[in-house]
Design an enzyme around this catalytic site. Structure first.
Site, PDB file in Angstrom:
ATOM      1  N   LYS A 121       0.823  -1.220   0.000  1.00 47.64           N
ATOM      2  CA  LYS A 121       0.000   0.000   0.000  1.00 47.64           C
ATOM      3  C   LYS A 121       0.856   1.268   0.000  1.00 47.64           C
ATOM      4  O   LYS A 121       0.611   2.187  -0.775  1.00 47.64           O
ATOM      5  CB  LYS A 121      -0.912   0.020   1.230  1.00 47.64           C
ATOM      6  CG  LYS A 121      -1.973  -1.063   1.260  1.00 47.64           C
ATOM      7  CD  LYS A 121      -2.901  -0.900   2.445  1.00 47.64           C
ATOM      8  CE  LYS A 121      -2.239  -1.176   3.780  1.00 47.64           C
ATOM      9  NZ  LYS A 121      -1.883  -2.585   3.968  1.00 47.64           N
ATOM     10  N   THR A 122       1.827   1.308   0.901  1.00 45.74           N
ATOM     11  CA  THR A 122       2.637   2.522   1.032  1.00 45.74           C
ATOM     12  C   THR A 122       3.395   2.813  -0.259  1.00 45.74           C
ATOM     13  O   THR A 122       3.430   3.948  -0.739  1.00 45.74           O
ATOM     14  CB  THR A 122       3.614   2.382   2.214  1.00 45.74           C
ATOM     15  OG1 THR A 122       2.858   2.253   3.422  1.00 45.74           O
ATOM     16  CG2 THR A 122       4.514   3.592   2.328  1.00 45.74           C
ATOM     17  N   GLU A 165      -3.552   6.022   1.438  1.00 44.24           N
ATOM     18  CA  GLU A 165      -3.351   4.637   1.812  1.00 44.24           C
ATOM     19  C   GLU A 165      -4.555   4.197   2.642  1.00 44.24           C
ATOM     20  O   GLU A 165      -4.930   4.868   3.609  1.00 44.24           O
ATOM     21  CB  GLU A 165      -2.061   4.514   2.617  1.00 44.24           C
ATOM     22  CG  GLU A 165      -1.680   3.104   2.969  1.00 44.24           C
ATOM     23  CD  GLU A 165      -0.285   3.012   3.569  1.00 44.24           C
ATOM     24  OE1 GLU A 165      -0.063   2.098   4.375  1.00 44.24           O
ATOM     25  OE2 GLU A 165       0.571   3.857   3.235  1.00 44.24           O
TER      26      GLU A 165
END
Length: 462
Positions: A121-122, A165
């Site tokens: 995600k990051t 995110e």
């Protein structure tokens, strides 16, 4: 106050303001004109950065830190009910707002892209933020880590796109209403909150149901958990799949390692498109393809997105080079789930070839170690040798019988060379004694193992 600042958050107080997610929201609110205050357990560069935006940051938690005129108190799921500032908020009748609700309010009126998945995600959120900035779109973004460029985990941009995110760990991603949602993968994790894959899939289905009418879901065609989720959907949301699978809408044709970069070729709208990803590893290449597809879903031509993706040079703690001494490179990795560990070790192997890879691994959470300790140990077989530390507890209390020995036993049973080190102060000396010219040392885990990289470099011969 800047347009778009919710009135209820014009004087917010953040408990745990130095956390990755919390600090990002605080930064954006400060940039929008809010009078931001908060507290954190210890001082940090993040706290100092917030002060530079005009925020008041207290060190330590105390009831006196909460101003009587605060408009709300913002908390994350990590804040315990007996926190003195939270108790003081109840006495004063100040509303308590969860971090996810605050972030959702900041996205209101914009065109949100929400990036979800068990892993990546990051990185993917960061890729989108940097790429859209490179294209002059001036996005707002909130990321769970600090970018190498432009050097922030969040910003309030002048454009209409907000990249966020979306964290599934506590189901907080159910609060968002994205125009474009990305789901990178779906696996069982966060065992304190999810008891089964069925619960995980139900949670992701709820997230997909939050996509606004006319919006788009971008989802992996390769990960079985993601494919199962796609099969479960009712078809009411436009879905774009990506990956190496033959039936992917955006098909990855090749990922060619080029040192710490990759050359990626995809089939997009029936034609090949080649671009460079400036970080190593097949999984990072796939993250870039997800970002490419999400940009296209917002109407940005893929031919513009593709070359701009090369501007992304990494995010702190995601295979971040910390330095080199005595011919030894030290790289830091946030990987803490077996899938992430395997992906980063494979990426490093592709980058360094026959050079030795030495891992310093710190398990994260007792619950995760209890459920996935064997798989963590098996992942360490991809290293030439490993040092395993004690479990980093984060928000959890110890669990009887659950120690890093579970990982060590599994690793040794699979043939790995593993050394247990219980005192972090001993690690730099141990690693310096193991490493030689040409080796790569990879500090790995979601806890404070990241602090060891500079100490290892200091212990290596000058």
């Amino acid at each position: 106050m800047a347009p778009g600042l919710p009135t209820a958050m014009d004087r917010p107080h953040f408990i745990g303001i130095g956390g990755a997610g919390m600090s990002g929201i605080a930064k954006i609110l400060a940039q929008r004109g809010a009078k931001v205050a908060g507290s954190d357990a210890k001082d940090s560069p993040t706290a100092e950065a917030l002060r530079s935006f005009g925020a008041t940051v207290h060190v330590g938690h105390a009831a006196a830190h909460l101003a009587d005129d605060a408009s709300c108190v913002v908390v994350s799921s990590a804040i315990r009910e007996d926190n003195p500032e939270l108790l003081r908020a109840a006495e004063l009748g100040i509303p308590v707002v969860h971090r996810s609700d605050a972030l959702a309010a900041l996205m209101d009126g914009l065109r949100p892209i929400a990036v979800a998945g068990t892993h990546g995600k990051t990185t993917t959120t960061s890729m989108l933020a940097v790429t859209l900035g490179e294209l002059g779109r001036e996005p707002s973004y909130a990321i769970g880590g600090d970018l190498d460029a432009p050097g922030s985990n969040a910003t309030h941009g002048a454009g209409e796109i907000f990249v966020a995110e979306a964290d599934e760990s506590d189901r907080s991603f159910h609060k968002y209403a994205p125009e474009v949602a990305i789901i990178l993968n779906v696996e069982l994790d966060h065992h304190a909150n999810y008891a089964s894959m069925e619960e995980i899939h139900e949670s992701f289905e709820t997230f997909v149901g939050r996509i606004v009418p006319g919006g788009t879901l971008v989802i992996s065609a390769d990960h079985e958990g993601a494919r199962e989720l796609t099969r479960r959907l009712d078809g009411s949301v436009r879905t774009v799949t990506y990956g190496e699978a033959a039936d992917a809408d955006v098909r990855v044709l090749s990922v060619v390692p080029q040192g710490l970069r990759s050359e990626v070729t995809v089939e997009f709208d029936g034609a090949p498109l080649t671009f460079t990803v400036s970080v190593p590893g097949r999984h990072y290449a796939h993250n870039a393809v997800a970002a490419l597809a999400a940009g296209a879903a917002l109407g940005i031509p893929a031919a513009e997105m593709a070359p701009a993706l090369a501007a992304y040079t990494g995010v702190k703690r995601r295979l971040q080079l910390k330095g080199e001494a005595a011919g030894v490179q030290v790289v830091d990795s946030y990987a803490h789930h077996p899938t992430e560990m395997t992906a980063d070790l494979e990426a490093m192997r592709a980058a360094v070839g026959d050079a030795r890879i030495l891992v310093v691994f710190q398990p994260h959470l007792f619950s995760r170690t209890r459920e996935l300790g064997k798989e963590m140990g098996q992942a360490l077989t991809l290293a030439d040798a490993s040092v395993v530390l004690d479990i980093y507890p984060a928000r959890e209390d110890p669990v009887p019988g659950v120690t890093s020995e579970l990982i060590i036993e599994a690793a040794r049973a699979a043939g790995a060379d593993v050394t247990a080190v219980h005192d972090q102060a001993d690690v730099p000396g141990v690693v310096a004694g193991m490493a030689g010219p040409g080796d790569l040392v990879l500090t790995m885990g979601a806890g404070d193992v990241t602090d060891l990289g500079p100490r290892i470099l200091d212990r290596l011969p000058k």
